[in-house]
Motif scaffolding. Structure first.
Motif, mmCIF file in Angstrom:
data_model
loop_
_atom_site.group_PDB
_atom_site.id
_atom_site.type_symbol
_atom_site.label_atom_id
_atom_site.label_comp_id
_atom_site.label_asym_id
_atom_site.label_seq_id
_atom_site.Cartn_x
_atom_site.Cartn_y
_atom_site.Cartn_z
ATOM 1 N N GLN A 1 0.815 -1.223 0.000
ATOM 2 C CA GLN A 1 0.000 0.000 0.000
ATOM 3 C C GLN A 1 0.846 1.268 0.000
ATOM 4 N N VAL A 2 2.004 1.202 0.674
ATOM 5 C CA VAL A 2 2.906 2.351 0.753
ATOM 6 C C VAL A 2 4.197 1.979 0.030
ATOM 7 N N GLY A 3 4.296 2.391 -1.238
ATOM 8 C CA GLY A 3 5.443 2.019 -2.067
ATOM 9 C C GLY A 3 6.575 3.020 -1.925
ATOM 10 N N LEU A 4 7.767 2.511 -1.653
ATOM 11 C CA LEU A 4 8.935 3.365 -1.449
ATOM 12 C C LEU A 4 9.939 3.163 -2.567
ATOM 13 N N VAL A 5 10.242 4.254 -3.287
ATOM 14 C CA VAL A 5 11.246 4.221 -4.354
ATOM 15 C C VAL A 5 12.502 4.900 -3.816
ATOM 16 N N PHE A 6 13.564 4.116 -3.657
ATOM 17 C CA PHE A 6 14.788 4.645 -3.074
ATOM 18 C C PHE A 6 15.550 5.530 -4.053
ATOM 19 N N GLN A 7 16.494 6.303 -3.498
ATOM 20 C CA GLN A 7 17.410 7.070 -4.348
ATOM 21 C C GLN A 7 18.181 6.081 -5.215
ATOM 22 N N TYR A 8 18.408 6.434 -6.471
ATOM 23 C CA TYR A 8 19.028 5.538 -7.454
ATOM 24 C C TYR A 8 18.290 4.196 -7.502
ATOM 25 N N PRO A 9 16.971 4.212 -7.798
ATOM 26 C CA PRO A 9 16.180 2.975 -7.771
ATOM 27 C C PRO A 9 16.611 1.961 -8.824
ATOM 28 N N PHE B 1 19.299 -3.202 -17.857
ATOM 29 C CA PHE B 1 20.662 -2.670 -17.732
ATOM 30 C C PHE B 1 21.134 -1.954 -18.996
ATOM 31 N N GLU B 2 20.358 -2.091 -20.081
ATOM 32 C CA GLU B 2 20.710 -1.429 -21.344
ATOM 33 C C GLU B 2 19.979 -0.102 -21.520
ATOM 34 N N LEU B 3 19.192 0.283 -20.541
ATOM 35 C CA LEU B 3 18.386 1.499 -20.646
ATOM 36 C C LEU B 3 19.159 2.729 -20.188
ATOM 37 N N SER B 4 18.661 3.909 -20.562
ATOM 38 C CA SER B 4 19.228 5.169 -20.072
ATOM 39 C C SER B 4 18.839 5.362 -18.608
ATOM 40 N N GLY B 5 19.494 6.316 -17.941
ATOM 41 C CA GLY B 5 19.197 6.584 -16.534
ATOM 42 C C GLY B 5 17.737 6.919 -16.300
ATOM 43 N N GLY B 6 17.192 7.796 -17.152
ATOM 44 C CA GLY B 6 15.790 8.194 -17.008
ATOM 45 C C GLY B 6 14.834 7.031 -17.237
ATOM 46 N N ALA C 1 17.925 12.275 -8.776
ATOM 47 C CA ALA C 1 19.366 12.372 -8.496
ATOM 48 C C ALA C 1 20.186 11.825 -9.663
ATOM 49 N N GLY C 2 21.152 12.620 -10.112
ATOM 50 C CA GLY C 2 22.060 12.177 -11.165
ATOM 51 C C GLY C 2 21.548 12.326 -12.581
ATOM 52 N N LEU C 3 20.297 12.783 -12.748
ATOM 53 C CA LEU C 3 19.745 12.951 -14.093
ATOM 54 C C LEU C 3 20.043 14.355 -14.618
ATOM 55 N N ASP C 4 20.105 14.476 -15.967
ATOM 56 C CA ASP C 4 20.280 15.802 -16.561
ATOM 57 C C ASP C 4 18.959 16.569 -16.446
ATOM 58 N N PRO C 5 18.976 17.905 -16.681
ATOM 59 C CA PRO C 5 17.745 18.704 -16.493
ATOM 60 C C PRO C 5 16.536 18.181 -17.266
ATOM 61 N N VAL D 1 10.870 13.464 -1.690
ATOM 62 C CA VAL D 1 12.051 13.984 -0.998
ATOM 63 C C VAL D 1 12.986 14.561 -2.049
ATOM 64 N N SER D 2 13.413 15.801 -1.860
ATOM 65 C CA SER D 2 14.261 16.440 -2.875
ATOM 66 C C SER D 2 15.165 17.492 -2.244
ATOM 67 N N HIS D 3 16.317 17.706 -2.908
ATOM 68 C CA HIS D 3 17.208 18.797 -2.520
ATOM 69 C C HIS D 3 16.891 20.076 -3.298
ATOM 70 N N SER D 4 16.139 19.919 -4.400
ATOM 71 C CA SER D 4 15.895 21.052 -5.294
ATOM 72 C C SER D 4 14.685 21.867 -4.848
ATOM 73 N N MET D 5 14.932 23.107 -4.432
ATOM 74 C CA MET D 5 13.832 23.967 -3.994
ATOM 75 C C MET D 5 12.907 24.314 -5.171
ATOM 76 N N GLU D 6 13.507 24.489 -6.361
ATOM 77 C CA GLU D 6 12.696 24.810 -7.541
ATOM 78 C C GLU D 6 11.727 23.670 -7.851
ATOM 79 N N ASP D 7 12.230 22.428 -7.778
ATOM 80 C CA ASP D 7 11.370 21.274 -8.060
ATOM 81 C C ASP D 7 10.248 21.169 -7.038
#
Length: 282
Positions: free
Chosen positions: A84-92, A142-147, A172-176, A200-206
């Motif tokens: 019910q509560v799905g958690l996606v970690f940093q660098y999933p 493993f052959e996919l892009s980061g996004g 995290a780690g993605l281009d704009p 959860v984010s470090h980006s205030m703009e986001d």
């Protein structure tokens, strides 16, 4: 289906030389359907806080409630809670491990006891929801892009039909461009499904652009809690703890100080533009 924390404390390595008080008397409630953001410096308690939401970490003291029931009561079904509560970690993407995309996304529903047909149906629905192209379903993750990997990882959680989606620094780690695509997709998910989203984010703009509520953590404590406009009006207090408001906040305060009759509550470029036009034509 709200999540509620009452006087939650968490101490790492309690009783040892490495003891660290990571959460200090945190109380808050996130109602069903809200898009909330959590911000704070590294070490502020953000990640520790969200790991309490689906029982990955048990509070040293205090209680966590989901849908009105304490998740610490005897016999509580933690496995069901984590569906019910799905958690996606940093660098999933580091969680991806199956031979192809569709099999990876089927993993969660399979653990829920669904048939192969139901698993594939849920996986296809989730992959479509995150905008992942069908032509890559049989490709190795493993052959996919980061996004693309992020989309697959998020789809793996969505395939279990959670009521709450918790994302720890999903860009995290993605281009704009990749960052905007992922966040736009998350906003679309929230709008289409009505699920609770906690970002959860470090980006205030986001954070300013997407969420309706911001919780600011500092040294394990809840420092501020309110709408983006309310929270960022305390930009001087945020600066004292090493955080900043979006650039728009500073622009609007500068305009106000120079005599322009603008509201300083604007937190996104569009809100600022609308407010400036209103003041010029008012």
């Amino acid at each position: 289906m709200s999540i509620k924390l009452e006087h939650v404390n968490y101490i790492y390595s309690q009783g040892t030389a490495y003891e660290k008080h990571a959460l200090k008397d945190v109380s808050l409630e996130i109602p069903q359907g809200q898009f909330a953001g959590i911000i704070g410096h590294t070490g502020s308690g953000k990640s520790t806080l969200i790991q309490h939401l689906n029982g990955l970490i048990k509070a040293t003291s205090g209680t966590v409630y989901y849908d009105g029931r304490s998740i610490y009561e005897e016999g509580y079904d933690m496995r069901k809670l984590r569906g019910q509560v799905g958690l996606v970690f940093q660098y999933p993407e580091y969680q991806l491990f199956e031979v192809d995309v569709i099999t990876d996304v089927c993993f969660g529903p399979k653990n829920q006891g669904l048939s192969q047909e139901e698993c594939e149906q849920n996986a296809r629905w989730a992959l479509d929801l995150v905008g992942f192209p069908e032509k890559y379903y049989k490709q190795s993750p493993f052959e996919l892009s980061g996004g693309q990997k992020r989309r697959v990882a998020i789809a793996g959680i969505l395939a279990m039909h959670p009521k709450v989606l918790v994302l720890d620094e999903p860009t995290a780690g993605l281009d704009p461009k990749g960052r905007d695509e992922i966040l736009d997709q998350i906003e679309h998910l929230h709008r289409e499904t009505g699920m609770t989203v906690i970002l959860v984010s470090h980006s205030m703009e986001d954070i300013a652009r997407y969420v309706e509520r911001i919780i600011v953590m500092n040294r394990g404590e809840k420092m501020l809690d309110g709408t983006p406009g309310e929270v960022f009006s305390h930009y001087k207090e945020l600066e004292k703890v090493g955080l900043a408001a979006p650039q728009v906040t500073y622009v609007m305060h500068d305009l106000k100080e120079h005599g322009f009759p603008v509201s300083t509550k604007a937190t996104t470029i569009q809100e600022a533009a609308d407010e400036i036009m209103r003041s010029l034509h008012g």
